[in-house]
Design a protein around this motif. Structure first.
Motif, PDB file in Angstrom:
ATOM      1  N   ALA A  70       0.838  -1.206   0.000  1.00  0.00           N
ATOM      2  CA  ALA A  70       0.000   0.000   0.000  1.00  0.00           C
ATOM      3  C   ALA A  70       0.873   1.255   0.000  1.00  0.00           C
ATOM      4  N   ALA A  71       1.960   1.206   0.748  1.00  0.00           N
ATOM      5  CA  ALA A  71       2.864   2.360   0.788  1.00  0.00           C
ATOM      6  C   ALA A  71       3.515   2.594  -0.572  1.00  0.00           C
ATOM      7  N   ILE A  72       3.911   1.499  -1.223  1.00  0.00           N
ATOM      8  CA  ILE A  72       4.556   1.626  -2.538  1.00  0.00           C
ATOM      9  C   ILE A  72       3.570   2.220  -3.542  1.00  0.00           C
ATOM     10  N   LYS A  73       2.310   1.798  -3.465  1.00  0.00           N
ATOM     11  CA  LYS A  73       1.299   2.358  -4.369  1.00  0.00           C
ATOM     12  C   LYS A  73       1.119   3.843  -4.102  1.00  0.00           C
ATOM     13  N   LYS A  74       1.154   4.212  -2.835  1.00  0.00           N
ATOM     14  CA  LYS A  74       0.983   5.622  -2.487  1.00  0.00           C
ATOM     15  C   LYS A  74       2.180   6.448  -2.988  1.00  0.00           C
ATOM     16  N   ILE A  75       3.372   5.879  -2.866  1.00  0.00           N
ATOM     17  CA  ILE A  75       4.560   6.573  -3.397  1.00  0.00           C
ATOM     18  C   ILE A  75       4.398   6.716  -4.911  1.00  0.00           C
ATOM     19  N   GLY A  76       3.905   5.657  -5.537  1.00  0.00           N
ATOM     20  CA  GLY A  76       3.591   5.681  -6.963  1.00  0.00           C
ATOM     21  C   GLY A  76       4.817   5.757  -7.860  1.00  0.00           C
ATOM     22  N   ASP A  77       4.593   5.693  -9.159  1.00  0.00           N
ATOM     23  CA  ASP A  77       5.650   5.888 -10.149  1.00  0.00           C
ATOM     24  C   ASP A  77       6.975   5.215  -9.796  1.00  0.00           C
ATOM     25  N   TYR A  78       6.960   3.892  -9.617  1.00  0.00           N
ATOM     26  CA  TYR A  78       8.204   3.172  -9.320  1.00  0.00           C
ATOM     27  C   TYR A  78       8.506   2.211 -10.458  1.00  0.00           C
ATOM     28  N   ASP A  79       9.800   1.977 -10.670  1.00  0.00           N
ATOM     29  CA  ASP A  79      10.216   0.990 -11.668  1.00  0.00           C
ATOM     30  C   ASP A  79      10.623  -0.320 -11.018  1.00  0.00           C
ATOM     31  N   LEU A  80      11.165  -0.191  -9.804  1.00  0.00           N
ATOM     32  CA  LEU A  80      11.723  -1.373  -9.158  1.00  0.00           C
ATOM     33  C   LEU A  80      11.595  -1.245  -7.647  1.00  0.00           C
ATOM     34  N   VAL A  81      11.261  -2.364  -7.005  1.00  0.00           N
ATOM     35  CA  VAL A  81      11.288  -2.443  -5.538  1.00  0.00           C
ATOM     36  C   VAL A  81      12.385  -3.437  -5.192  1.00  0.00           C
ATOM     37  N   ILE A  82      13.257  -3.080  -4.259  1.00  0.00           N
ATOM     38  CA  ILE A  82      14.323  -4.016  -3.878  1.00  0.00           C
ATOM     39  C   ILE A  82      14.251  -4.279  -2.376  1.00  0.00           C
ATOM     40  N   GLY A  83      14.257  -5.539  -2.002  1.00  0.00           N
ATOM     41  CA  GLY A  83      14.308  -5.941  -0.602  1.00  0.00           C
ATOM     42  C   GLY A  83      15.471  -6.866  -0.385  1.00  0.00           C
ATOM     43  N   GLY A  84      15.611  -7.342   0.845  1.00  0.00           N
ATOM     44  CA  GLY A  84      16.672  -8.301   1.155  1.00  0.00           C
ATOM     45  C   GLY A  84      16.156  -9.717   0.991  1.00  0.00           C
ATOM     46  N   ARG A  85      17.082 -10.658   0.952  1.00  0.00           N
ATOM     47  CA  ARG A  85      16.736 -12.073   0.831  1.00  0.00           C
ATOM     48  C   ARG A  85      15.838 -12.506   1.982  1.00  0.00           C
ATOM     49  N   SER A  86      16.202 -12.113   3.204  1.00  0.00           N
ATOM     50  CA  SER A  86      15.373 -12.422   4.371  1.00  0.00           C
ATOM     51  C   SER A  86      15.789 -11.503   5.500  1.00  0.00           C
ATOM     52  N   ALA A  87      14.949 -11.448   6.531  1.00  0.00           N
ATOM     53  CA  ALA A  87      15.272 -10.635   7.697  1.00  0.00           C
ATOM     54  C   ALA A  87      15.826 -11.568   8.761  1.00  0.00           C
ATOM     55  N   ILE A  88      16.911 -11.175   9.436  1.00  0.00           N
ATOM     56  CA  ILE A  88      17.571 -12.106  10.353  1.00  0.00           C
ATOM     57  C   ILE A  88      16.778 -12.323  11.637  1.00  0.00           C
ATOM     58  N   ASP A  89      15.709 -11.567  11.878  1.00  0.00           N
ATOM     59  CA  ASP A  89      14.912 -11.863  13.080  1.00  0.00           C
ATOM     60  C   ASP A  89      13.852 -12.926  12.805  1.00  0.00           C
ATOM     61  N   ASP A  90      13.011 -12.735  11.776  1.00  0.00           N
ATOM     62  CA  ASP A  90      11.983 -13.755  11.562  1.00  0.00           C
ATOM     63  C   ASP A  90      12.390 -14.818  10.535  1.00  0.00           C
ATOM     64  N   ASN A  91      13.453 -14.555   9.751  1.00  0.00           N
ATOM     65  CA  ASN A  91      13.948 -15.562   8.795  1.00  0.00           C
ATOM     66  C   ASN A  91      12.864 -16.143   7.878  1.00  0.00           C
ATOM     67  N   MET A  92      11.924 -15.321   7.465  1.00  0.00           N
ATOM     68  CA  MET A  92      10.845 -15.843   6.626  1.00  0.00           C
ATOM     69  C   MET A  92      11.220 -15.896   5.144  1.00  0.00           C
ATOM     70  N   ALA A  93      12.036 -14.965   4.687  1.00  0.00           N
ATOM     71  CA  ALA A  93      12.365 -14.866   3.259  1.00  0.00           C
ATOM     72  C   ALA A  93      11.096 -14.775   2.418  1.00  0.00           C
ATOM     73  N   ALA A  94      10.108 -14.062   2.912  1.00  0.00           N
ATOM     74  CA  ALA A  94       8.796 -14.055   2.262  1.00  0.00           C
ATOM     75  C   ALA A  94       8.252 -12.666   1.953  1.00  0.00           C
ATOM     76  N   THR A  95       8.507 -11.704   2.827  1.00  0.00           N
ATOM     77  CA  THR A  95       7.774 -10.442   2.768  1.00  0.00           C
ATOM     78  C   THR A  95       7.900  -9.731   1.421  1.00  0.00           C
ATOM     79  N   ALA A  96       9.119  -9.599   0.923  1.00  0.00           N
ATOM     80  CA  ALA A  96       9.306  -8.861  -0.328  1.00  0.00           C
ATOM     81  C   ALA A  96       8.620  -9.583  -1.485  1.00  0.00           C
ATOM     82  N   ILE A  97       8.638 -10.924  -1.425  1.00  0.00           N
ATOM     83  CA  ILE A  97       8.004 -11.718  -2.474  1.00  0.00           C
ATOM     84  C   ILE A  97       6.491 -11.531  -2.422  1.00  0.00           C
ATOM     85  N   GLN A  98       5.964 -11.440  -1.223  1.00  0.00           N
ATOM     86  CA  GLN A  98       4.522 -11.237  -1.078  1.00  0.00           C
ATOM     87  C   GLN A  98       4.124  -9.829  -1.533  1.00  0.00           C
TER      88      GLN A  98
END
Ligand SMILES: Cc1cc2nc3c(=O)[nH]c(=O)nc-3n(C[C@H](O)[C@H](O)[C@H](O)COP(=O)(O)OP(=O)(O)OC[C@H]3O[C@@H](n4cnc5c(N)ncnc54)[C@H](O)[C@@H]3O)c2cc1C
Ligand SMILES: Nc1ncnc2c1ncn2[C@@H]1O[C@H](COP(=O)(O)O)[C@@H](O)[C@H]1O
Lengths: 264, 327
Positions: free
Chosen positions: A103-131
């Motif tokens: 929702a935040a990315i949509k509000k920022i709008g006009d993006y070409d690319l979103v980049i996240g990390g492979r996973s977060a070292i606290d929850d180790n899900m490796a999921a959020t950016a993919i979702q």
């Protein structure tokens, strides 16, 4: 090329020691750091901006102190940062977080690319950016180890992805989401000027109301995966058995034991 | 909604990755406990043989999508088939192996379906009509128990080499249903331009035996005795970050928090002190042997067998002894 970087603030696992175990670290927080994989994401965004122009926006969802992680991104060279923080977002899961970030990315709008990390070292899900990619309905490039080239005009990007079985070169249409692994780059240190600029920057904070999200889609109410309790790993009962003797003798003893344990 | 359990069988070139069978074994137990059927999902091109194999490994039914758009794993194309299947069939749980592909596929599908996800689980149980799982977090320094809300399917990925591959039963039979691809090639935004196989290189995550070297090997040539022992044992070679950062060995070999997480039957740590970040990647190995000249090295607190001494003397002696025994 306009890029949004997803930056999470996490406990500093380098603080783990004999006296500070995992539970203590999670509770007390202590010094917190930018999730190590997100540093590669920030660096990749800065390199793409240097090559193609555009703007880098760092976004973090978390407690107010997550602003510190965003200041690191600003000090490294991000153009702007947005903190998403609201008590209603507490106790969510990877998907509620992804909803908020999307929702935040949509509000920022006009993006070409979103980049996240492979996973977060606290929850180790490796999921959020993919979702986030799934919710934005854009292509997802995970485990990116190399940027081969991007063409913002033609809206394409080519990257090398790390798979267990090898390295895969993939091209994709933009906009897209990608996640970074360690091989991607060497994150830069914030410059002195960058640090001064970041210290003075005001970081806007968005809440649920700013993002138009329904209360049952986020936080504890929206979470479909619920963390019930967190405990320390089981302590191994086995005590180490020391093998004594000169090399040949010790080797014989150890090999006997390993054969008996049926691991060979 | 059903009580059925769906498991994705990861494959490449028509050959299953054993992590798919491990997941299928978990699926079998979960389906039995829920009182439902176990269905395998096989996606690829020319994968009919795999469907038969999935039944022999325990699936009651198999959904196969055999299509040129699915030859290689592509997230959008694979996720579209599974999402559609899940919407039509309403399984109670969807299980995959926590490989890179399984992690991304499960996350993407769970988001499309709006359901709960637990990644990289080490325990999976059924309580009532829902799953309870245990998974490591904070790079293995805590374990979290996770339960699910009402949305279905509950999506779970299981950590590699934690759950056994079920026994194969050639006599089993089951129903195979062909489903088509869900996206046409033109609707898929990603194209695979090339692939550089890592075959013949390190495959740390698959290895039964890993022999690792750390700062104690003191240089690139110090990895020679490590390599010799790994080769003798038919294992792979690992390393600590200190050795990787020194440039003695490529990053692909790094074990630990910022490297690979491994769980071999045997892990031999040579000249590695046992920093928490290294332990994060290997401490759940079934058997750990440490060779270190410092009797106070923390690695000995996690090892099952320890040798205090110079690795350059003890590691070659071990190699010799193994050569004798393994003939
Ligand atoms: C954010 C972060 C992430 C990290 N991620 C990782 C990671 O993924 N993996 C990782 O490994 N580390 C990681 N580290 C680094 C970690 O903290 C340690 O620095 C590193 O593991 C140390 O490597 P080492 O054991 O080889 O070296 P050292 O700690 O220097 O230990 C060398 C050991 O070799 C022994 N030795 C020396 N010579 C001999 C000899 N001739 N014979 C026998 N023994 C000998 C010594 O007694 C000593 O115990 C990370 C650190 C941070 C802060
Ligand atoms: N709260 C958050 N704020 C910003 N980015 C996040 C957040 N949580 C996860 N991410 C991004 O998603 C990646 C994967 O996180 P995870 O799924 O938690 O392992 C991280 O490396 C970040 O890039």
């Amino acid at each position: 090329m306009n890029i949004v970087v997803l930056v999470k603030q996490v406990p500093d696992t380098a603080q783990l020691s004999k006296t500070v175990d995992g539970l203590k670290l999670m509770e007390e927080g202590g010094p917190r750091i930018v999730n190590p994989w997100d540093e590669y994401a920030i660096e990749a965004a800065l390199q793409l901006k240097e090559a193609h122009g555009g703007k880098v926006t760092a976004v973090s969802m978390g407690k107010p102190e997550s602003a510190e992680a965003l200041k690191t991104a600003l000090a490294m060279g991000a153009d702007q940062a947005i903190l998403i923080s609201d008590v209603a977002m507490k106790d969510g899961d990877s998907l509620t977080t992804a909803r908020i970030l999307a929702a935040a990315i949509k509000k920022i709008g006009d993006y070409d690319l979103v980049i996240g990390g492979r996973s977060a070292i606290d929850d180790n899900m490796a999921a959020t950016a993919i979702q986030v990619a799934a919710l934005l309905d854009v292509p997802q490039l995970s485990y990116v180890a190399e940027l081969k080239g991007a063409d913002p005009a033609a809206k394409t990007i080519t990257v090398v992805r790390l798979r267990e079985s090898g390295r895969e070169t993939v091209s994709s249409k933009l906009p897209a989401v990608m996640t970074a692994v360690k091989e991607l780059n060497e994150p830069r240190y914030p410059s002195f000027i960058g640090i001064r600029k970041a210290a003075k920057a005001t970081i806007p904070t968005w809440g649920v109301a700013d993002l138009g999200l329904e209360a049952d889609q986020i936080g504890a109410a929206g979470a479909q995966a619920k963390w019930q309790d967190v405990s320390l790993p089981p302590v191994r009962e086995a005590q180490v058995e020391m093998i004594e003797g000169e090399p040949e003798e010790a080797a014989k003893t150890l090999v006997d034991k390993l054969v008996a344990e049926k691991v060979i | 909604m059903s009580n059925n359990v769906f498991v994705w069988i990861q494959q490449a070139g028509g050959k299953a990755d054993s992590i798919g069978w491990e997941a299928l074994g978990v699926g079998r137990t979960v389906a039995n406990d829920l009182g439902g059927q176990l269905a395998a999902i096989v996606l690829g091109e020319n994968v009919a043989g795999l469907a038969q194999e999935a039944i022999q490994y325990g699936a009651d039914t198999v959904f196969v999508a055999d299509d040129a758009t699915l030859t290689n794993f592509r997230l959008e194309a694979y996720a579209a088939v599974i999402t559609k299947l899940a919407q039509e069939q309403e399984p109670a749980a969807l299980i995959m192996g926590a490989s890179n592909a399984g992690l991304e596929l499960s996350a993407y599908v769970a988001a499309k379906l709006g359901t709960g996800l637990a990644a990289d689980c080490t325990e999976v149980a059924v309580e009532g009509d829902s799953l309870t799982i245990v998974r490591p977090a904070l790079i293995g320094n805590v374990f979290a128990k996770v339960t699910f809300g009402d949305a279905r399917p509950q999506v779970v990925t299981v950590r590699r080499r934690v759950f056994p591959v079920p026994e194969m039963d050639a006599g089993r039979s089951g129903e195979i249903t062909n489903v088509g691809a869900a996206l046409a090639e033109d609707d898929i935004a990603t194209k695979i331009e090339g692939f550089e196989s890592a075959a013949g290189e390190v495959s740390l995550t698959d290895a039964n035996i890993i022999v690792s070297g750390g700062r104690g090997v003191a240089g690139p040539e110090g990895f020679e005795p490590i390599m010799a022992l790994a080769e003798t044992l038919g294992g792979a070679m690992g390393a600590s970050r200190a050795a990787v950062d020194a440039g003695w060995i490529p990053y692909a070999h790094q074990v630990g928090q910022t490297g690979k997480t491994v769980q071999p039957d045997l892990y031999v740590a040579c000249g590695i002190s046992g920093a928490i970040q290294h332990l994060a990647g290997m401490k759940t190995s079934k058997l750990i042997v440490a060779v270190n000249k410092d009797p106070e090295a923390p690695i000995f607190k996690y090892a099952h067998y320890g040798i205090v001494g110079d690795l350059f003397k003890y590691v070659p002696a071990l190699t010799e002894e193994f050569k004798k025994r393994l003939g």
